[in-house]
Design a protein around this motif. Structure first.
Motif, PDB file in Angstrom:
ATOM      1  N   ALA A  98       0.843  -1.231  -0.075  1.00 35.12           N
ATOM      2  CA  ALA A  98      -0.076   0.010   0.173  1.00 35.12           C
ATOM      3  C   ALA A  98       0.815   1.083   0.188  1.00 35.12           C
ATOM      4  O   ALA A  98       0.618   2.112  -0.911  1.00 35.12           O
ATOM      5  CB  ALA A  98      -1.078  -0.114   1.142  1.00 35.12           C
ATOM      6  N   PRO A  99       1.799   1.291   1.003  1.00 32.46           N
ATOM      7  CA  PRO A  99       2.699   2.538   0.914  1.00 32.46           C
ATOM      8  C   PRO A  99       3.369   2.886  -0.410  1.00 32.46           C
ATOM      9  O   PRO A  99       3.441   3.959  -1.062  1.00 32.46           O
ATOM     10  CB  PRO A  99       3.764   2.457   2.091  1.00 32.46           C
ATOM     11  N   VAL A 100       3.746   1.630  -0.821  1.00 27.57           N
ATOM     12  CA  VAL A 100       4.432   1.777  -2.110  1.00 27.57           C
ATOM     13  C   VAL A 100       3.951   2.268  -3.291  1.00 27.57           C
ATOM     14  O   VAL A 100       4.189   3.308  -4.304  1.00 27.57           O
ATOM     15  CB  VAL A 100       5.588   0.492  -2.896  1.00 27.57           C
ATOM     16  N   VAL A 101       2.615   1.786  -3.513  1.00 32.30           N
ATOM     17  CA  VAL A 101       1.570   2.030  -4.480  1.00 32.30           C
ATOM     18  C   VAL A 101       1.395   3.483  -4.470  1.00 32.30           C
ATOM     19  O   VAL A 101       1.214   4.228  -5.628  1.00 32.30           O
ATOM     20  CB  VAL A 101       0.452   1.239  -4.452  1.00 32.30           C
ATOM     21  N   PHE A 102       0.925   4.202  -3.208  1.00 32.75           N
ATOM     22  CA  PHE A 102       0.687   5.408  -2.950  1.00 32.75           C
ATOM     23  C   PHE A 102       1.927   6.191  -3.342  1.00 32.75           C
ATOM     24  O   PHE A 102       1.651   7.585  -3.685  1.00 32.75           O
ATOM     25  CB  PHE A 102       0.075   5.638  -1.687  1.00 32.75           C
ATOM     26  N   ARG A 103       3.114   5.943  -3.046  1.00 30.58           N
ATOM     27  CA  ARG A 103       4.359   6.547  -3.504  1.00 30.58           C
ATOM     28  C   ARG A 103       4.604   6.656  -5.025  1.00 30.58           C
ATOM     29  O   ARG A 103       4.974   7.578  -5.674  1.00 30.58           O
ATOM     30  CB  ARG A 103       5.657   6.248  -2.662  1.00 30.58           C
ATOM     31  N   ALA A 104       4.341   5.475  -5.561  1.00 30.07           N
ATOM     32  CA  ALA A 104       4.733   5.284  -7.027  1.00 30.07           C
ATOM     33  C   ALA A 104       3.735   5.884  -7.935  1.00 30.07           C
ATOM     34  O   ALA A 104       4.030   6.403  -9.156  1.00 30.07           O
ATOM     35  CB  ALA A 104       5.061   3.998  -7.392  1.00 30.07           C
ATOM     36  N   LEU A 105       2.368   6.019  -7.616  1.00 30.34           N
ATOM     37  CA  LEU A 105       1.526   6.319  -8.506  1.00 30.34           C
ATOM     38  C   LEU A 105       0.678   7.637  -8.166  1.00 30.34           C
ATOM     39  O   LEU A 105       0.599   7.540  -7.219  1.00 30.34           O
ATOM     40  CB  LEU A 105       0.513   5.236  -8.542  1.00 30.34           C
ATOM     41  N   PRO A 106       0.147   8.220  -9.060  1.00 28.10           N
ATOM     42  CA  PRO A 106      -0.751   9.182  -8.586  1.00 28.10           C
ATOM     43  C   PRO A 106      -1.965   9.013  -8.045  1.00 28.10           C
ATOM     44  O   PRO A 106      -2.300   7.714  -7.964  1.00 28.10           O
ATOM     45  CB  PRO A 106      -1.267  10.131  -9.987  1.00 28.10           C
ATOM     46  N   PRO A 107      -2.450   9.702  -7.208  1.00 30.74           N
ATOM     47  CA  PRO A 107      -3.721   9.153  -6.275  1.00 30.74           C
ATOM     48  C   PRO A 107      -4.842   8.292  -6.864  1.00 30.74           C
ATOM     49  O   PRO A 107      -5.214   7.313  -6.469  1.00 30.74           O
ATOM     50  CB  PRO A 107      -4.248  10.421  -5.548  1.00 30.74           C
ATOM     51  N   GLU A 108      -5.281   8.913  -8.116  1.00 26.64           N
ATOM     52  CA  GLU A 108      -6.397   8.158  -8.928  1.00 26.64           C
ATOM     53  C   GLU A 108      -5.815   6.765  -9.107  1.00 26.64           C
ATOM     54  O   GLU A 108      -6.763   5.796  -9.089  1.00 26.64           O
ATOM     55  CB  GLU A 108      -6.921   8.896  -9.840  1.00 26.64           C
ATOM     56  N   PRO A 109      -5.011   6.699  -9.905  1.00 24.54           N
ATOM     57  CA  PRO A 109      -4.412   5.187 -10.461  1.00 24.54           C
ATOM     58  C   PRO A 109      -4.177   4.276  -9.223  1.00 24.54           C
ATOM     59  O   PRO A 109      -4.323   3.103  -9.199  1.00 24.54           O
ATOM     60  CB  PRO A 109      -3.504   5.253 -11.304  1.00 24.54           C
ATOM     61  N   GLY A 155      -5.551   4.497  -6.135  1.00 21.19           N
ATOM     62  CA  GLY A 155      -6.749   3.916  -5.653  1.00 21.19           C
ATOM     63  C   GLY A 155      -7.431   3.043  -6.502  1.00 21.19           C
ATOM     64  O   GLY A 155      -7.924   1.907  -5.784  1.00 21.19           O
ATOM     65  N   ARG A 156      -7.505   3.202  -7.774  1.00 21.42           N
ATOM     66  CA  ARG A 156      -8.137   1.983  -8.487  1.00 21.42           C
ATOM     67  C   ARG A 156      -7.133   0.636  -8.549  1.00 21.42           C
ATOM     68  O   ARG A 156      -7.732  -0.321  -8.591  1.00 21.42           O
ATOM     69  CB  ARG A 156      -7.861   2.571 -10.048  1.00 21.42           C
ATOM     70  N   PHE A 157      -5.782   0.877  -8.183  1.00 17.20           N
ATOM     71  CA  PHE A 157      -5.088  -0.384  -8.313  1.00 17.20           C
ATOM     72  C   PHE A 157      -5.300  -1.019  -6.785  1.00 17.20           C
ATOM     73  O   PHE A 157      -5.543  -2.095  -6.881  1.00 17.20           O
ATOM     74  CB  PHE A 157      -3.587  -0.118  -8.570  1.00 17.20           C
ATOM     75  N   LEU A 158      -5.258  -0.480  -5.845  1.00 15.65           N
ATOM     76  CA  LEU A 158      -5.524  -0.920  -4.484  1.00 15.65           C
ATOM     77  C   LEU A 158      -6.799  -1.401  -4.433  1.00 15.65           C
ATOM     78  O   LEU A 158      -7.380  -2.603  -3.914  1.00 15.65           O
ATOM     79  CB  LEU A 158      -5.092   0.000  -3.563  1.00 15.65           C
TER      80      LEU A 158
END
Length: 139
Positions: free
Chosen positions: A27-38, A40-43
């Motif tokens: 979760a932390p890496v996804v939010f650091r690596a991607l803009p908020p909208e993508p 959120g969709r990924f998670l």
């Protein structure tokens, strides 16, 4: 150690390790690596699978532990049940509230914040339960 104890230990370790990995790294890496909208969709696409993982590992541990330790089996059964509830009830509500909040509904944002907080606390309590059962194998 009996075969049932090994199965229970393996399932509990997979449960705790998977939950810790998701919370501390994914979760932390996804939010650091991607803009908020993508992000959120990924998670949002990962969470249903995450809860199936939690329910399956906890369920397997509960079954294996049942003849060995009713209290530990009960903890794992509760973890599995909560995972199913989170996946089938709370997660769809969180998603709907998130969508409404993004559309500008301030009440939905407040409700989303409460529901999200509940899911975080539920996951934390599940991790504590899994850790408690794992510690029982050491003691």
């Amino acid at each position: 150690m009996s075969a049932l104890a090994l199965i229970a230990l393996f399932a509990a370790a997979l449960l705790f390790g998977g939950m810790a990995f998701f919370a501390a790294l994914v979760a932390p890496v996804v939010f650091r690596a991607l803009p908020p909208e993508p992000a959120g969709r990924f998670l949002r696409s990962l969470f249903p699978r995450y809860y199936v993982w939690v329910a399956a590992c906890a369920g397997a541990a509960a079954v294996a532990l049942f003849p060995l330790s009713k209290p530990d089996s009960g903890i794992m059964a509760v973890i599995a049940g909560v995972a199913v509830w989170l996946r089938q009830v709370l997660m769809p509500r969180i998603n709907a509230l998130s969508d409404a909040a993004k559309a500008g509904d301030a009440a939905a944002q407040r409700a989303f914040d409460r529901a999200h907080r509940l899911s975080v606390w539920a996951n934390l309590l599940q991790m504590i339960g899994a850790a408690t059962v794992l510690v029982g194998f050491v003691l």
